[in-house]
Design an enzyme around this catalytic site. Structure first.
Site, PDB file in Angstrom:
ATOM      1  N   HIS A 182       0.829  -1.204   0.000  1.00 11.55           N
ATOM      2  CA  HIS A 182       0.000   0.000   0.000  1.00 11.55           C
ATOM      3  C   HIS A 182       0.863   1.254   0.000  1.00 11.55           C
ATOM      4  O   HIS A 182       0.621   2.203  -0.743  1.00 11.55           O
ATOM      5  CB  HIS A 182      -0.946  -0.011   1.206  1.00 11.55           C
ATOM      6  CG  HIS A 182      -2.100   0.927   1.057  1.00 11.55           C
ATOM      7  ND1 HIS A 182      -2.150   2.141   1.696  1.00 11.55           N
ATOM      8  CD2 HIS A 182      -3.225   0.847   0.308  1.00 11.55           C
ATOM      9  CE1 HIS A 182      -3.282   2.752   1.356  1.00 11.55           C
ATOM     10  NE2 HIS A 182      -3.949   1.987   0.511  1.00 11.55           N
ATOM     11  N   HIS A 203      -5.053   5.882  -5.811  1.00  8.96           N
ATOM     12  CA  HIS A 203      -6.213   6.528  -5.181  1.00  8.96           C
ATOM     13  C   HIS A 203      -6.706   7.703  -6.023  1.00  8.96           C
ATOM     14  O   HIS A 203      -6.022   8.149  -6.928  1.00  8.96           O
ATOM     15  CB  HIS A 203      -5.851   7.025  -3.780  1.00  8.96           C
ATOM     16  CG  HIS A 203      -5.457   5.918  -2.875  1.00  8.96           C
ATOM     17  ND1 HIS A 203      -4.166   5.496  -2.753  1.00  8.96           N
ATOM     18  CD2 HIS A 203      -6.199   5.112  -2.081  1.00  8.96           C
ATOM     19  CE1 HIS A 203      -4.118   4.486  -1.917  1.00  8.96           C
ATOM     20  NE2 HIS A 203      -5.341   4.220  -1.489  1.00  8.96           N
ATOM     21  N   HIS A 212      -7.702  -2.025  -4.902  1.00  6.26           N
ATOM     22  CA  HIS A 212      -7.898  -2.551  -3.548  1.00  6.26           C
ATOM     23  C   HIS A 212      -8.574  -3.915  -3.568  1.00  6.26           C
ATOM     24  O   HIS A 212      -8.346  -4.731  -2.684  1.00  6.26           O
ATOM     25  CB  HIS A 212      -8.659  -1.542  -2.699  1.00  6.26           C
ATOM     26  CG  HIS A 212      -7.854  -0.314  -2.390  1.00  6.26           C
ATOM     27  ND1 HIS A 212      -7.775   0.758  -3.250  1.00  6.26           N
ATOM     28  CD2 HIS A 212      -7.035  -0.010  -1.348  1.00  6.26           C
ATOM     29  CE1 HIS A 212      -6.966   1.681  -2.729  1.00  6.26           C
ATOM     30  NE2 HIS A 212      -6.494   1.239  -1.579  1.00  6.26           N
ATOM     31  N   HIS A 331     -15.124   5.970   2.911  1.00  4.11           N
ATOM     32  CA  HIS A 331     -13.789   5.384   2.925  1.00  4.11           C
ATOM     33  C   HIS A 331     -12.775   6.270   3.625  1.00  4.11           C
ATOM     34  O   HIS A 331     -12.059   5.831   4.523  1.00  4.11           O
ATOM     35  CB  HIS A 331     -13.331   5.090   1.486  1.00  4.11           C
ATOM     36  CG  HIS A 331     -11.849   4.923   1.374  1.00  4.11           C
ATOM     37  ND1 HIS A 331     -11.029   5.927   0.871  1.00  4.11           N
ATOM     38  CD2 HIS A 331     -11.026   3.916   1.753  1.00  4.11           C
ATOM     39  CE1 HIS A 331      -9.771   5.514   0.926  1.00  4.11           C
ATOM     40  NE2 HIS A 331      -9.744   4.299   1.456  1.00  4.11           N
ATOM     41  N   HIS A 335     -10.693   5.874   7.605  1.00  7.10           N
ATOM     42  CA  HIS A 335      -9.239   5.997   7.762  1.00  7.10           C
ATOM     43  C   HIS A 335      -8.895   7.042   8.823  1.00  7.10           C
ATOM     44  O   HIS A 335      -8.117   6.795   9.745  1.00  7.10           O
ATOM     45  CB  HIS A 335      -8.595   6.455   6.446  1.00  7.10           C
ATOM     46  CG  HIS A 335      -8.224   5.347   5.522  1.00  7.10           C
ATOM     47  ND1 HIS A 335      -7.034   4.661   5.620  1.00  7.10           N
ATOM     48  CD2 HIS A 335      -8.870   4.816   4.462  1.00  7.10           C
ATOM     49  CE1 HIS A 335      -6.971   3.755   4.659  1.00  7.10           C
ATOM     50  NE2 HIS A 335      -8.079   3.821   3.933  1.00  7.10           N
ATOM     51  N   PHE A 352      -1.781   7.005   4.104  1.00 11.00           N
ATOM     52  CA  PHE A 352      -1.672   5.866   3.185  1.00 11.00           C
ATOM     53  C   PHE A 352      -0.384   5.065   3.377  1.00 11.00           C
ATOM     54  O   PHE A 352      -0.371   3.855   3.214  1.00 11.00           O
ATOM     55  CB  PHE A 352      -1.755   6.338   1.735  1.00 11.00           C
ATOM     56  CG  PHE A 352      -3.161   6.655   1.282  1.00 11.00           C
ATOM     57  CD1 PHE A 352      -4.258   6.004   1.833  1.00 11.00           C
ATOM     58  CD2 PHE A 352      -3.382   7.581   0.280  1.00 11.00           C
ATOM     59  CE1 PHE A 352      -5.554   6.288   1.404  1.00 11.00           C
ATOM     60  CE2 PHE A 352      -4.675   7.869  -0.158  1.00 11.00           C
ATOM     61  CZ  PHE A 352      -5.755   7.229   0.406  1.00 11.00           C
ATOM     62  N   HIS A 365     -11.429  -2.130   4.305  1.00  9.86           N
ATOM     63  CA  HIS A 365     -11.501  -2.161   2.846  1.00  9.86           C
ATOM     64  C   HIS A 365     -12.373  -3.281   2.308  1.00  9.86           C
ATOM     65  O   HIS A 365     -12.854  -3.204   1.180  1.00  9.86           O
ATOM     66  CB  HIS A 365     -10.103  -2.181   2.223  1.00  9.86           C
ATOM     67  CG  HIS A 365      -9.683  -0.798   1.834  1.00  9.86           C
ATOM     68  ND1 HIS A 365     -10.005  -0.232   0.624  1.00  9.86           N
ATOM     69  CD2 HIS A 365      -9.020   0.154   2.541  1.00  9.86           C
ATOM     70  CE1 HIS A 365      -9.551   1.008   0.586  1.00  9.86           C
ATOM     71  NE2 HIS A 365      -8.945   1.277   1.733  1.00  9.86           N
TER      72      HIS A 365
END
Ligand code: C2O
Length: 587
Positions: A182, A203, A212, A331, A335, A352, A365
């Site tokens: 990632h 992204h 993903h 999403h 995070h 990230f 995810h």
């Protein structure tokens, strides 16, 4: 205004499950699903090619196929983009994003703190890359809701993660190696092959869901292999359902391999996840906000597949063209909500580069991926008319992963469009947001609009958003029409958490309540580093239902309120306008 029952039924039952897959045959499962994704899918035999990345020959195989597709797009389906865009060199020469050159992987950098913190998150290199072919589905892996799993499941999952952590550090299946995938794909370690220093970034574009999905696919297979269970399936964090809106308990047991101490300690259970990041402290209102957000990002706010999935991202173009509704909404919120404010860059989930180090990442995810499957197969098609992206630059984009046997494989987007064909599915859970349309606000909205002395948008933009702003925006057309609100040339500092909520004809107060018809949608991003500190991006929000619910179809202008949820600047919006929605035919 927090109330769980109106405006709609809270616990609508999910659409019927697809026909169960029989597990006693080695052939592909049969299920009633649209087959439109596989017009390109040739079953290609496993294909071996030496990785000579520097001369760019690595991916020759698909090229002939790809060229035909591109010609179709440019001359046959060109109407999709319009003549103006065809004139642009970029699109005429477009190619899909190619997988990274592992032997050119550089250091990822994280700049949140202002000090340079170089991180090596490159995977092992190898000479052999195989074109991945989906194996026949013998066992369906059914991903369970993380709040509903049995003690036996938790034991197995814990054992699998524990074994992953104990693998030799250089084994590509090792826990940190997996986390680093990632980091490398998201924090500037890879450039686009042959494109100078243009970042490869998965992204904030249409690659978000496919990348993903493949990432979790191999992660799950590795875990299954480590415990000898070919049916092992990752759990999903059911944050879209009130019963799943806390951190799943199995992840907060300090003795468990699933535990991570780098999490926001104020958000441990029983804290309710705040998908709106409004800071509202009334748990009931937060749940109501969450359901409204889910309804808006899944159903109400999208006109096309790209509004939901993310904007086109092709070889040779800048990263971060624009995230889809789901990525920038729920999403991003999860995070940031879990990331630890005691850490310099909100590690682990809040950035990230480190997100994959928290086992909760993969559970989060899985639910993000579940949203994609729901959107593809279960949402009413009259609400989301155009569910697929057929552009070959999307379908032929490719990534590299190590599989459960430590083999480096090349995978394409077109092979991951059908979760059942990939051998995994999701436990059926109620979708309480499915009909969560906010109540109409007609009379009040009219008063607000007509008494507002907000300036015209054209006199205000570009504007740096460090406080709430209100502007008048001309509608595209008087009367009933499908219209979209476009925020364009959004310039963001990617290293910061940024979030802006958009309201139309909103009241001045109660900006921390989202369960109202005036809430149009959100821009938000998870901090990460790219080569260029600022990136330009854009989003579109569909206004059709909003016009109905606010009774403003016949007005000439609307009042748009932009509410930043972050501290300071970091985001400049170039312009704001309302356009007529392009025709989307459902197929
Ligand atoms: Cu690749 Cu949720 O991040």
């Amino acid at each position: 205004m927090a109330s769980l029952s109106p405006p709609c039924t809270l616990f609508t039952t999910a659409a019927a499950a697809p026909t169960a897959v029989s597990s006693n045959s080695s052939s592909q499962p049969r299920f009633a699903k649209p087959s439109y994704f596989f017009t390109h899918a040739k079953t290609s035999p496993s294909f071996r090619v030496s990785c000579n990345a520097r001369n760019g020959e690595q991916n020759m195989k698909d090229d002939s196929e790809g060229k035909v597709d591109r010609r179709n797009m440019l001359f046959g389906l060109g109407g999709l983009y319009g003549a103006a865009n065809l004139a642009s060199n970029q699109l005429a020469m477009a190619e899909p994003i190619k997988p990274p050159e592992l032997d050119r992987c550089g250091t990822a950098t994280n700049l949140n703190t202002g000090e340079k913190l170089d991180i090596n998150c490159c995977p092992p290199t190898t000479q052999r890359i195989i074109d991945y072919r989906l194996p026949p589905v013998r066992y369906m892996r059914t991903r369970p809701s993380a709040h509903r799993v049995t003690p036996e499941y938790i034991f197995k999952y814990n054992m699998a993660i524990d074994r992953m952590k104990r693998l030799p550090a250089e084994d590509p299946r090792n826990f940190m190696q997996q986390a680093n995938i990632h980091c490398a794909y998201c924090n500037g370690a890879y450039d686009q092959p042959g494109q100078g220093t243009l970042d490869l970034q998965v992204h904030n574009s249409w690659l978000f869901f496919p990348f993903h999905r493949w990432y979790l696919y191999f992660y799950e297979r590795i875990l299954g292999k480590l415990i000898g269970d070919p049916t092992f399936a990752l759990p999903f964090w059911n944050w879209d359902n009130p019963k799943g809106m806390t951190m799943p308990p199995m992840f907060v047991d300090p003795k468990s391999a699933l535990y991570d101490e780098k999490r926001n300690q104020s958000n441990l259970p029983p804290a309710v996840i705040d998908l709106g990041m409004t800071g509202n402290t009334d748990p009931l209102q937060v749940v109501t906000n969450n359901l409204t957000i889910m309804y808006t990002e899944m159903i109400r706010g999208n006109q096309t597949a790209e509004d939901f999935m993310g904007n086109p991202y092709r070889e040779g173009t800048e990263p971060n063209p624009g995230p889809g509704a789901s990525e920038r909404g729920s999403h991003t919120a999860a995070h940031v909500w879990v990331g630890d404010p005691r850490q310099p860059s909100s590690e682990n989930l809040g950035n990230f580069y480190s997100a994959g180090r928290d086992p909760l990442f993969y559970c989060h995810h899985a639910n993000v991926d579940r949203m994609w499957t729901l959107w593809q197969y279960f949402l009413p098609s009259n609400k989301v008319p155009d569910k697929k992206i057929t552009d070959p630059d999307f379908l032929n984009a490719a990534f590299l992963f190590y599989d459960e046997n430590k083999q480096l494989v090349r995978v394409t987007v077109k092979d991951c469009l059908d979760n059942l064909r990939m051998g995994f599915d999701y436990e059926r859970i109620d979708l309480p947001w499915l009909d969560y349309r906010p109540p109409p606000q007609t009379a009040r909205a009219r008063v607000i609009k007509t008494t507002s002395d907000a300036p015209l948008a054209s006199t205000v933009f570009p504007v740096t958003l460090d406080k709430i702003i209100r502007v008048q925006v001309p509608k595209a057309k008087k009367g009933k029409a499908d219209e979209l609100l476009v925020l364009e040339n959004i310039e963001v500092d990617t290293t910061k958490f940024l979030k802006v909520d958009v309201f139309v004809n909103d009241e001045d107060d109660n900006i921390n309540e989202l369960d109202k018809a005036s809430y149009a949608g959100t821009y938000a991003q998870v901090p990460h580093k790219t080569n260029k500190k600022a990136n330009k991006t854009s989003i579109r929000l569909k206004l059709t239902d909003l016009y109905d619910d606010m009774d403003i179809e016949d007005d000439d202008t609307v009042l748009v309120t932009l509410v930043p949820r972050h501290q300071g600047g970091g985001i400049t919006i170039g312009g704001i306008k309302i356009i007529e929605a392009p025709d989307t035919k459902s197929s």
